[in-house]
Each structure stands twice: as C-alpha cells, then as structure tokens.
Scaffold this motif. Structure first.
Motif, PDB file in Angstrom:
ATOM      1  N   MET A   1      39.299  61.746  34.332  1.00 55.97           N
ATOM      2  CA  MET A   1      38.766  60.837  35.341  1.00 55.97           C
ATOM      3  C   MET A   1      38.588  59.423  34.782  1.00 55.97           C
ATOM      4  SD  MET A   1      35.182  61.060  37.484  1.00 55.97           S
ATOM      5  CE  MET A   1      35.674  62.572  38.293  1.00 55.97           C
ATOM      6  N   LEU A   2      38.037  59.352  33.562  1.00 57.56           N
ATOM      7  CA  LEU A   2      37.809  58.053  32.954  1.00 57.56           C
ATOM      8  C   LEU A   2      39.121  57.333  32.653  1.00 57.56           C
ATOM      9  CD1 LEU A   2      34.874  58.966  30.550  1.00 57.56           C
ATOM     10  CD2 LEU A   2      34.765  57.833  32.776  1.00 57.56           C
ATOM     11  N   ILE A   3      40.155  58.098  32.334  1.00 56.66           N
ATOM     12  CA  ILE A   3      41.466  57.500  32.072  1.00 56.66           C
ATOM     13  C   ILE A   3      42.016  56.851  33.340  1.00 56.66           C
ATOM     14  CG2 ILE A   3      43.863  58.002  31.469  1.00 56.66           C
ATOM     15  CD1 ILE A   3      42.827  60.176  29.618  1.00 56.66           C
ATOM     16  N   VAL A   4      41.707  57.447  34.483  1.00 54.99           N
ATOM     17  CA  VAL A   4      42.154  56.896  35.768  1.00 54.99           C
ATOM     18  C   VAL A   4      41.352  55.656  36.132  1.00 54.99           C
ATOM     19  CG1 VAL A   4      42.338  57.348  38.241  1.00 54.99           C
ATOM     20  CG2 VAL A   4      42.937  59.138  36.603  1.00 54.99           C
ATOM     21  N   ILE A   5      40.050  55.679  35.882  1.00 54.39           N
ATOM     22  CA  ILE A   5      39.163  54.597  36.288  1.00 54.39           C
ATOM     23  C   ILE A   5      39.309  53.360  35.400  1.00 54.39           C
ATOM     24  CG2 ILE A   5      36.723  53.936  36.462  1.00 54.39           C
ATOM     25  CD1 ILE A   5      36.115  56.776  37.342  1.00 54.39           C
ATOM     26  N   ALA A   6      39.496  53.562  34.114  1.00 60.62           N
ATOM     27  CA  ALA A   6      39.509  52.460  33.157  1.00 60.62           C
ATOM     28  C   ALA A   6      40.474  51.324  33.507  1.00 60.62           C
ATOM     29  CB  ALA A   6      39.805  52.999  31.756  1.00 60.62           C
ATOM     30  N   PRO A   7      41.725  51.597  33.909  1.00 56.06           N
ATOM     31  CA  PRO A   7      42.644  50.498  34.221  1.00 56.06           C
ATOM     32  C   PRO A   7      42.144  49.578  35.337  1.00 56.06           C
ATOM     33  CG  PRO A   7      43.859  52.542  33.962  1.00 56.06           C
ATOM     34  CD  PRO A   7      42.412  52.898  33.979  1.00 56.06           C
ATOM     35  N   PHE A   8      41.464  50.144  36.322  1.00 56.37           N
ATOM     36  CA  PHE A   8      40.933  49.328  37.415  1.00 56.37           C
ATOM     37  C   PHE A   8      39.927  48.301  36.890  1.00 56.37           C
ATOM     38  CE2 PHE A   8      42.610  52.758  40.006  1.00 56.37           C
ATOM     39  CZ  PHE A   8      43.026  52.107  41.157  1.00 56.37           C
ATOM     40  N   PHE A   9      39.043  48.749  36.007  1.00 53.93           N
ATOM     41  CA  PHE A   9      38.023  47.851  35.489  1.00 53.93           C
ATOM     42  C   PHE A   9      38.601  46.836  34.500  1.00 53.93           C
ATOM     43  CE2 PHE A   9      35.393  51.188  37.205  1.00 53.93           C
ATOM     44  CZ  PHE A   9      34.384  50.463  37.814  1.00 53.93           C
ATOM     45  N   LEU A  10      39.623  47.228  33.777  1.00 59.18           N
ATOM     46  CA  LEU A  10      40.278  46.293  32.872  1.00 59.18           C
ATOM     47  C   LEU A  10      40.937  45.163  33.672  1.00 59.18           C
ATOM     48  CD1 LEU A  10      41.152  45.455  30.053  1.00 59.18           C
ATOM     49  CD2 LEU A  10      43.148  46.954  30.295  1.00 59.18           C
ATOM     50  N   ILE A  11      41.675  45.542  34.712  1.00 58.19           N
ATOM     51  CA  ILE A  11      42.325  44.548  35.569  1.00 58.19           C
ATOM     52  C   ILE A  11      41.279  43.661  36.239  1.00 58.19           C
ATOM     53  CG2 ILE A  11      43.731  44.232  37.654  1.00 58.19           C
ATOM     54  CD1 ILE A  11      45.152  46.861  36.907  1.00 58.19           C
ATOM     55  N   TYR A  12      40.204  44.280  36.702  1.00 58.21           N
ATOM     56  CA  TYR A  12      39.138  43.544  37.383  1.00 58.21           C
ATOM     57  C   TYR A  12      38.477  42.532  36.448  1.00 58.21           C
ATOM     58  CZ  TYR A  12      34.933  42.826  40.264  1.00 58.21           C
ATOM     59  OH  TYR A  12      33.920  42.279  41.013  1.00 58.21           O
ATOM     60  N   ALA A  13      38.170  42.949  35.238  1.00 54.53           N
ATOM     61  CA  ALA A  13      37.527  42.056  34.273  1.00 54.53           C
ATOM     62  C   ALA A  13      38.433  40.895  33.896  1.00 54.53           C
ATOM     63  CB  ALA A  13      37.123  42.845  33.021  1.00 54.53           C
ATOM     64  N   VAL A  14      39.706  41.182  33.645  1.00 59.82           N
ATOM     65  CA  VAL A  14      40.669  40.120  33.314  1.00 59.82           C
ATOM     66  C   VAL A  14      40.800  39.134  34.467  1.00 59.82           C
ATOM     67  CG1 VAL A  14      43.098  39.636  32.822  1.00 59.82           C
ATOM     68  CG2 VAL A  14      41.943  41.529  31.655  1.00 59.82           C
ATOM     69  N   ALA A  15      40.838  39.680  35.707  1.00 60.15           N
ATOM     70  CA  ALA A  15      40.961  38.820  36.890  1.00 60.15           C
ATOM     71  C   ALA A  15      39.765  37.887  37.018  1.00 60.15           C
ATOM     72  CB  ALA A  15      41.104  39.676  38.145  1.00 60.15           C
ATOM     73  N   LEU A  16      38.566  38.384  36.741  1.00 56.34           N
ATOM     74  CA  LEU A  16      37.373  37.546  36.845  1.00 56.34           C
ATOM     75  C   LEU A  16      37.336  36.475  35.763  1.00 56.34           C
ATOM     76  CD1 LEU A  16      34.494  40.000  37.836  1.00 56.34           C
ATOM     77  CD2 LEU A  16      35.326  38.046  39.134  1.00 56.34           C
ATOM     78  N   ILE A  17      37.724  36.830  34.554  1.00 53.01           N
ATOM     79  CA  ILE A  17      37.769  35.834  33.474  1.00 53.01           C
ATOM     80  C   ILE A  17      38.775  34.739  33.818  1.00 53.01           C
ATOM     81  CG2 ILE A  17      38.400  35.477  31.050  1.00 53.01           C
ATOM     82  CD1 ILE A  17      37.358  38.361  30.556  1.00 53.01           C
ATOM     83  N   TRP A  18      39.918  35.161  34.325  1.00 49.57           N
ATOM     84  CA  TRP A  18      40.931  34.183  34.747  1.00 49.57           C
ATOM     85  C   TRP A  18      40.393  33.315  35.883  1.00 49.57           C
ATOM     86  CZ3 TRP A  18      43.278  34.404  39.676  1.00 49.57           C
ATOM     87  CH2 TRP A  18      44.285  33.473  39.875  1.00 49.57           C
ATOM     88  N   ALA A  19      39.631  33.915  36.824  1.00 51.32           N
ATOM     89  CA  ALA A  19      39.077  33.182  37.956  1.00 51.32           C
ATOM     90  C   ALA A  19      38.102  32.095  37.506  1.00 51.32           C
ATOM     91  CB  ALA A  19      38.380  34.147  38.925  1.00 51.32           C
ATOM     92  N   VAL A  20      37.341  32.382  36.460  1.00 58.10           N
ATOM     93  CA  VAL A  20      36.401  31.392  35.922  1.00 58.10           C
ATOM     94  C   VAL A  20      37.140  30.141  35.471  1.00 58.10           C
ATOM     95  CG1 VAL A  20      34.833  30.895  34.012  1.00 58.10           C
ATOM     96  CG2 VAL A  20      34.642  33.066  35.254  1.00 58.10           C
ATOM     97  N   PHE A  21      38.218  30.329  34.719  1.00 58.99           N
ATOM     98  CA  PHE A  21      38.993  29.182  34.232  1.00 58.99           C
ATOM     99  C   PHE A  21      39.742  28.485  35.373  1.00 58.99           C
ATOM    100  CE2 PHE A  21      38.446  31.685  30.337  1.00 58.99           C
ATOM    101  CZ  PHE A  21      38.037  30.683  29.454  1.00 58.99           C
ATOM    102  N   LYS A  22      40.236  29.259  36.326  1.00 61.20           N
ATOM    103  CA  LYS A  22      40.946  28.670  37.461  1.00 61.20           C
ATOM    104  C   LYS A  22      40.008  27.826  38.301  1.00 61.20           C
ATOM    105  CE  LYS A  22      44.322  27.872  40.241  1.00 61.20           C
ATOM    106  NZ  LYS A  22      45.468  27.022  39.832  1.00 61.20           N
ATOM    107  N   TRP A  23      38.809  28.320  38.546  1.00 62.57           N
ATOM    108  CA  TRP A  23      37.829  27.572  39.341  1.00 62.57           C
ATOM    109  C   TRP A  23      37.472  26.248  38.664  1.00 62.57           C
ATOM    110  CZ3 TRP A  23      35.889  28.385  44.184  1.00 62.57           C
ATOM    111  CH2 TRP A  23      34.779  27.618  44.561  1.00 62.57           C
ATOM    112  N   ARG A  24      37.294  26.306  37.361  1.00 60.86           N
ATOM    113  CA  ARG A  24      36.973  25.089  36.610  1.00 60.86           C
ATOM    114  C   ARG A  24      38.108  24.072  36.719  1.00 60.86           C
ATOM    115  NH1 ARG A  24      33.382  21.469  35.404  1.00 60.86           N
ATOM    116  NH2 ARG A  24      33.657  20.503  33.365  1.00 60.86           N
ATOM    117  N   LYS A  25      39.313  24.538  36.634  1.00 64.00           N
ATOM    118  CA  LYS A  25      40.471  23.658  36.762  1.00 64.00           C
ATOM    119  C   LYS A  25      40.537  23.033  38.156  1.00 64.00           C
ATOM    120  CE  LYS A  25      45.492  23.627  36.057  1.00 64.00           C
ATOM    121  NZ  LYS A  25      46.678  24.465  35.695  1.00 64.00           N
ATOM    122  N   MET A  26      40.234  23.834  39.177  1.00 65.45           N
ATOM    123  CA  MET A  26      40.225  23.325  40.552  1.00 65.45           C
ATOM    124  C   MET A  26      39.138  22.276  40.739  1.00 65.45           C
ATOM    125  SD  MET A  26      40.767  26.991  42.464  1.00 65.45           S
ATOM    126  CE  MET A  26      40.127  26.409  44.030  1.00 65.45           C
TER     127      MET A  26
END
Length: 377
Positions: free
Chosen positions: A1-26
């Motif tokens: 179960m954890l193997i299935v869930i982990a990729p979602f949270f990894l993608i989510y965390a990376v997306a949020l970190i990227w969003a922080v830098f994108k927002w600052r650039k905007m």
C-alpha cells in the motif's frame, strides 16, 4: 500500500516546491511591468441583492485614478428583490463617473442568469476592454489602471486578477482565507505555467473583440456558473499564451467570506461542479489528483494505526505536506492580504483532506443554491 501511495506524495511535494519558485517569478515579473493603459474600459457589474455592498464598490470606482473620461461603469440588475437598484439609481444622480443601469427584464434570462447579465452588459458597452467585478467586492484606486494596463502592455487577450477575503478574525473566516489562498495560488501558477485551470469572474479583464471572436459563452450557456473559467479556456485555446495572471497587489479585489458553513459548502459545490464539465481533460486530471492525494493521505493515516512502519511513513508524509503547503500558501497570502498564524493553518490543514473529499462527493449532486435561487446543472 505504501509503495502505491508514496509516488503521489513525491509528485505532490515536488509540484508545491516548484509552485513556490514559479509564484515568486510571477510576482517579480508583474511588479516590474510598467503599466500604462490607454484604451476605454467598460466595467461590468452583474448584481443580485447587493444593497449592503454596491455603494461601497461604486465609491471605490469613483475614486479610481484612471481618467474618468476613459472608463464607464455598467450595473446589470439580475432580478434583485431588495434596494440594490434604488441605491444605484440614487448614486447615479450624484456621481461624476459614467454610470448606467440595465435591467433583467430587458434581456432573456434562463438557466444561466449571470452569464446573460454579463452578455447583455457587454452588448451595451462602449469600451474596447471589458473589466468584470462582482457587486460584493471592493477594489483599490489603481485597479482599473493595473488590470487594463497589464492586458495592453503584455499584448494579451485576457488578464485574470487575484481575489482575496476580508476577515474579522474568526477562525472560520481564517480557514476560508487559507483555503482560498490554495485556490488562487493553484490557479495562478497553473495559468502562469501555460496550463490554465481556473479563474474568478470577480476580477477579469478581456478584450471585447476576443469575447465575440470565441463566441462568448456559447457552448456552456446552459451551465449556471462558469462565466469565468470556461470563457478563459475558450480564449486561451484560440490565443495560446495570451491569458495572464495579474500577480500584482494593485490588481487585487477583496470580497467577504461566507457567514455559515452551509453557505460556504453551497458555493464550493458550485465551483467544484464545473470541473466535470470541462472539455479539457487536464482540469479533470488536476481535480482528480488533488482528490486522490488527500484521500490517500487519510488512508495512510488510518493504515498507520495498525502498522509501525506505516506510522513512520505517514509521519514523513505529513511533515512534508504540512511544510510545503504552509510555505506556498504563506507566499500567496501576501498578495491576497490574508493573515493567518501557524495554529490557524494547522487546524485548517487537519480539516482540509476531509473537506476535499466532502466537496468532491457533493459536487456530483448537480444542484446548489446561488443568490437565493435553486440551480440545477
């Protein structure tokens, strides 16, 4: 179960970190943009039962630093049963701005009364640029100049502006501010990255010519809501890259949070219900991804109660989710004039997964209450 869930949270965390830098650039790009509008602007205000708010908005528009000879204000009454129209008519007699009032009886109103009101207002507008705002909103003295200027200087067809919530300091209002910061932040970053998802009709500026070139609201004219993001998608599809998010404080419009949980849920049902009606599957995928992340977060929390390793993994997920969301929403909140502390955020954060799942399920009902009307899509 954890193997299935982990990729979602990894993608989510990376997306949020990227969003922080994108927002600052905007923010930096919008701040450094030298706005100098010159076209005539028509401010369109569809209203229904806004007697408590409309005079404040008209006063804000009267105080604009944009030349009064270069903009008009058109109020379209959408069947008000209070003193909204009376107040506007009285204000018309004392103001020096170009103000006019139109009435719902002058046009055919059906399943989408707000769209019909806006459409009728645009048909009577003199301006090359259309600027929409809701009757329960407030704006700063540079709002018209900033929104119209960003559109002209950037050679865009539409500019989506930020919307924030006032707060008297109650926890429920703070929670709404935090939740709405997520909505605004997600929509702004997606649009700024070339993947438009959502917009807010309380703060939009677009070329009147572009509105007619894409057929206006044709194609979703029977859907009660969506005068904002459906139109945005049509314009973006015809003019790729010509729709911007105004990540600029002067473009901010403020409105009021809901007084009750029931009103709040009805509004969010209306908003969420639009996702499944999008022709662009990307919007549906984003909504599904956010739903799954929050659903799986609760699942992993439940699993942690019966498995020690699951507890460690859930704790790691929770920390990453909490920190990345807090950083991003604090950044967005500065633009929206939202102020909340760590405790208020923690309470909202704990409720949020349950809220997402609840709204996701309720949005499938296809009905909601809007401005005193029972609406079915």
């Amino acid at each position: 179960m954890l193997i299935v869930i982990a990729p979602f949270f990894l993608i989510y965390a990376v997306a949020l970190i990227w969003a922080v830098f994108k927002w600052r650039k905007m923010e930096l790009w919008s701040r450094n943009l030298d706005v100098s509008p010159g076209k005539f602007v028509s401010v369109i205000i569809p209203v229904r039962n806004e007697e408590l708010n409309i005079l404040s908005l008209l006063t804000d528009l009267s105080n604009q630093r944009y030349p009064k000879s270069k903009f008009e204000v058109i109020v379209i009454d959408d069947g008000s049963v209070d003193f909204t129209v009376t107040f506007v008519q009285e204000y018309l007699e004392m103001t020096d701005i170009q103000l006019s009032v139109l009435y719902s009886g002058d046009y055919q109103s059906d399943a989408a009364p707000k769209k019909k009101a806006i459409e009728y207002g645009i048909s009577k507008a003199k301006g090359d640029l259309i600027l929409t705002i809701d009757g329960d909103c407030r704006c700063g003295e540079d709002w018209i100049a900033t929104m119209a200027g960003m559109l002209e200087v950037s050679d865009s067809k539409m500019v989506c502006g930020p919307v924030g919530f006032y707060s008297k300091g109650t926890l429920f209002e703070k929670m709404q501010q935090i939740e709405f910061s997520a909505v605004m932040g997600t929509g702004g970053v997606c649009l700024g990255s070339g993947f438009p998802t959502m917009a807010n009709g309380a703060n939009l500026c677009y070329e009147k010519e572009a509105f007619y070139e894409v057929g206006g609201f044709t194609g979703f004219e029977k859907i009660a809501s969506g005068d904002d993001e459906f139109l945005m998608h049509k314009i973006y599809e015809k003019y790729p890259g010509k729709v911007l998010f105004a990540c600029k404080k002067e473009a901010l419009v403020m409105t009021y949070p809901k007084d009750s949980v029931k009103e709040f849920l009805e509004q969010r049902k209306r908003w969420a219900g639009k996702w499944k009606m999008h022709k662009n599957k990307r919007n549906q995928y984003l909504a599904l991804f956010i739903f799954l992340v929050n659903f799986l977060f609760l699942v992993s929390g439940a699993y942690s109660l019966v498995d020690k390793m699951g507890l460690l993994v859930f704790a790691a997920f929770a920390i990453v989710k909490f920190v990345t969301e807090f950083i991003f929403l604090k950044q967005v909140s500065r633009l929206l004039d939202h102020q909340f502390n760590l405790i208020e955020f923690a309470i909202t954060w704990a409720f949020y997964p349950f809220y997402v799942i609840t709204i996701g399920l309720l949005s499938n009902s296809g009905s909601f209450v809007w401005k005193g009307r029972d609406i079915k899509n």
